[in-house]
Design a protein around this motif. Structure first.
Motif, PDB file in Angstrom:
ATOM      1  N   ARG A 206       5.337  13.559   3.626  1.00 54.03           N
ATOM      2  CA  ARG A 206       4.972  12.341   3.251  1.00 54.03           C
ATOM      3  C   ARG A 206       5.605  11.085   2.580  1.00 54.03           C
ATOM      4  O   ARG A 206       5.508  10.093   3.025  1.00 54.03           O
ATOM      5  CB  ARG A 206       3.793  12.633   2.252  1.00 54.03           C
ATOM      6  CG  ARG A 206       2.738  11.641   1.617  1.00 54.03           C
ATOM      7  CD  ARG A 206       2.230  10.926   2.626  1.00 54.03           C
ATOM      8  NE  ARG A 206       1.112  10.188   1.880  1.00 54.03           N
ATOM      9  CZ  ARG A 206       1.296   8.699   2.087  1.00 54.03           C
ATOM     10  NH1 ARG A 206       2.277   8.469   3.085  1.00 54.03           N
ATOM     11  NH2 ARG A 206       0.565   7.933   1.573  1.00 54.03           N
TER      12      ARG A 206
ATOM     13  N   SER B 248       6.073   7.514   4.468  1.00 57.94           N
ATOM     14  CA  SER B 248       6.018   6.114   3.462  1.00 57.94           C
ATOM     15  C   SER B 248       7.193   5.354   3.679  1.00 57.94           C
ATOM     16  O   SER B 248       6.990   4.313   3.961  1.00 57.94           O
ATOM     17  CB  SER B 248       5.720   6.679   2.237  1.00 57.94           C
ATOM     18  OG  SER B 248       4.153   7.087   2.030  1.00 57.94           O
TER      19      SER B 248
ATOM     20  N   GLU C 105       2.481  12.526  -9.150  1.00 60.77           N
ATOM     21  CA  GLU C 105       2.038  14.027  -9.052  1.00 60.77           C
ATOM     22  C   GLU C 105       2.919  14.806  -9.722  1.00 60.77           C
ATOM     23  O   GLU C 105       2.596  15.963 -10.064  1.00 60.77           O
ATOM     24  CB  GLU C 105       1.646  14.201  -7.866  1.00 60.77           C
ATOM     25  CG  GLU C 105       0.236  13.449  -7.479  1.00 60.77           C
ATOM     26  CD  GLU C 105      -0.068  13.425  -5.810  1.00 60.77           C
ATOM     27  OE1 GLU C 105       0.602  14.341  -5.389  1.00 60.77           O
ATOM     28  OE2 GLU C 105      -1.032  13.008  -5.411  1.00 60.77           O
TER      29      GLU C 105
ATOM     30  N   GLY D 244       1.449   4.115  -2.847  1.00 57.88           N
ATOM     31  CA  GLY D 244       1.386   5.515  -2.386  1.00 57.88           C
ATOM     32  C   GLY D 244       2.335   6.536  -2.829  1.00 57.88           C
ATOM     33  O   GLY D 244       2.458   7.512  -3.232  1.00 57.88           O
ATOM     34  N   LEU D 245       3.867   5.887  -2.718  1.00 58.16           N
ATOM     35  CA  LEU D 245       4.800   6.373  -3.265  1.00 58.16           C
ATOM     36  C   LEU D 245       4.778   6.700  -4.731  1.00 58.16           C
ATOM     37  O   LEU D 245       5.075   7.556  -5.308  1.00 58.16           O
ATOM     38  CB  LEU D 245       6.066   5.830  -2.834  1.00 58.16           C
ATOM     39  CG  LEU D 245       6.533   5.894  -1.495  1.00 58.16           C
ATOM     40  CD1 LEU D 245       7.863   4.828  -1.304  1.00 58.16           C
ATOM     41  CD2 LEU D 245       7.011   7.274  -1.086  1.00 58.16           C
TER      42      LEU D 245
ATOM     43  N   ALA E 100       2.321   6.847  -6.552  1.00 60.73           N
ATOM     44  CA  ALA E 100       1.096   8.177  -6.860  1.00 60.73           C
ATOM     45  C   ALA E 100       1.812   9.258  -6.397  1.00 60.73           C
ATOM     46  O   ALA E 100       1.567  10.299  -7.242  1.00 60.73           O
ATOM     47  CB  ALA E 100      -0.206   7.976  -5.661  1.00 60.73           C
ATOM     48  N   LEU E 101       2.460   9.380  -5.312  1.00 63.76           N
ATOM     49  CA  LEU E 101       2.989  10.972  -5.158  1.00 63.76           C
ATOM     50  C   LEU E 101       4.012  11.090  -6.132  1.00 63.76           C
ATOM     51  O   LEU E 101       4.069  12.320  -6.445  1.00 63.76           O
ATOM     52  CB  LEU E 101       3.819  10.769  -3.674  1.00 63.76           C
ATOM     53  CG  LEU E 101       2.847  10.675  -2.589  1.00 63.76           C
ATOM     54  CD1 LEU E 101       3.840  10.246  -1.188  1.00 63.76           C
ATOM     55  CD2 LEU E 101       2.217  11.824  -2.598  1.00 63.76           C
TER      56      LEU E 101
ATOM     57  N   GLU F  85       0.714  -1.024  -0.128  1.00 60.53           N
ATOM     58  CA  GLU F  85      -0.030   0.115   0.148  1.00 60.53           C
ATOM     59  C   GLU F  85       0.959   1.323   0.049  1.00 60.53           C
ATOM     60  O   GLU F  85       0.556   2.264  -0.505  1.00 60.53           O
ATOM     61  CB  GLU F  85      -0.907   0.005   1.264  1.00 60.53           C
ATOM     62  CG  GLU F  85      -1.879   1.330   1.255  1.00 60.53           C
ATOM     63  CD  GLU F  85      -2.651   0.936   2.697  1.00 60.53           C
ATOM     64  OE1 GLU F  85      -3.024   2.004   3.055  1.00 60.53           O
ATOM     65  OE2 GLU F  85      -3.162  -0.019   2.573  1.00 60.53           O
ATOM     66  N   GLU F  86       1.980   1.180   0.757  1.00 63.04           N
ATOM     67  CA  GLU F  86       2.756   2.576   0.837  1.00 63.04           C
ATOM     68  C   GLU F  86       3.615   2.461  -0.270  1.00 63.04           C
ATOM     69  O   GLU F  86       3.812   3.644  -0.904  1.00 63.04           O
ATOM     70  CB  GLU F  86       3.684   2.426   2.083  1.00 63.04           C
ATOM     71  CG  GLU F  86       2.956   2.402   3.402  1.00 63.04           C
ATOM     72  CD  GLU F  86       2.199   3.869   3.421  1.00 63.04           C
ATOM     73  OE1 GLU F  86       2.660   4.976   2.915  1.00 63.04           O
ATOM     74  OE2 GLU F  86       0.879   4.272   3.964  1.00 63.04           O
TER      75      GLU F  86
END
Length: 105
Positions: A66, A70, A59, A52-53, A55-56, A48-49
């Motif tokens: 953040r 993570s 961006e 998340g990384l 996705a970051l 999951e993390e």
């Protein structure tokens, strides 16, 4: 190595080289975790993390706090698994790059 799973080079796209490095490091760690077949109690947290990384990084200008959060969660989830040490080290170095100002592109 599977080039199709990695990001293409950032040259000529105006992308922050730190972001390109983060994307590459996250892709490597994701592959290494997927290949690691032994049981990890917190594998879901790590996956999951890592997502998340990714996705970051997608961006384009991730928040350094953040990123560090993570990184700590992933490190705690995978523990000291030596098979993941290379990928973890690469992600750590990529995250540390965001503690300094962005280079001129």
């Amino acid at each position: 190595m599977l080039r199709s799973l990695e990001c293409p080079p950032a040259e000529g796209r105006g992308e922050d080289p730190r972001v390109a490095g983060l994307k590459s490091a996250v892709a490597r760690l994701r592959r290494e975790l997927a290949a690691y077949r032994s049981e990890l109690t917190d594998r879901a947290v790590a996956e999951e993390e890592i997502a998340g990384l990714a996705a970051l990084a997608a961006e384009g200008s991730p928040d350094p706090a953040r990123l560090r959060r993570s990184l700590l969660l992933i490190a705690g989830a995978v523990g000291s698994v030596s098979a993941l040490a290379g990928g973890m080290g690469e992600v750590r170095r990529a995250v540390e790059q965001f503690d300094s100002p962005a280079p001129a592109v």
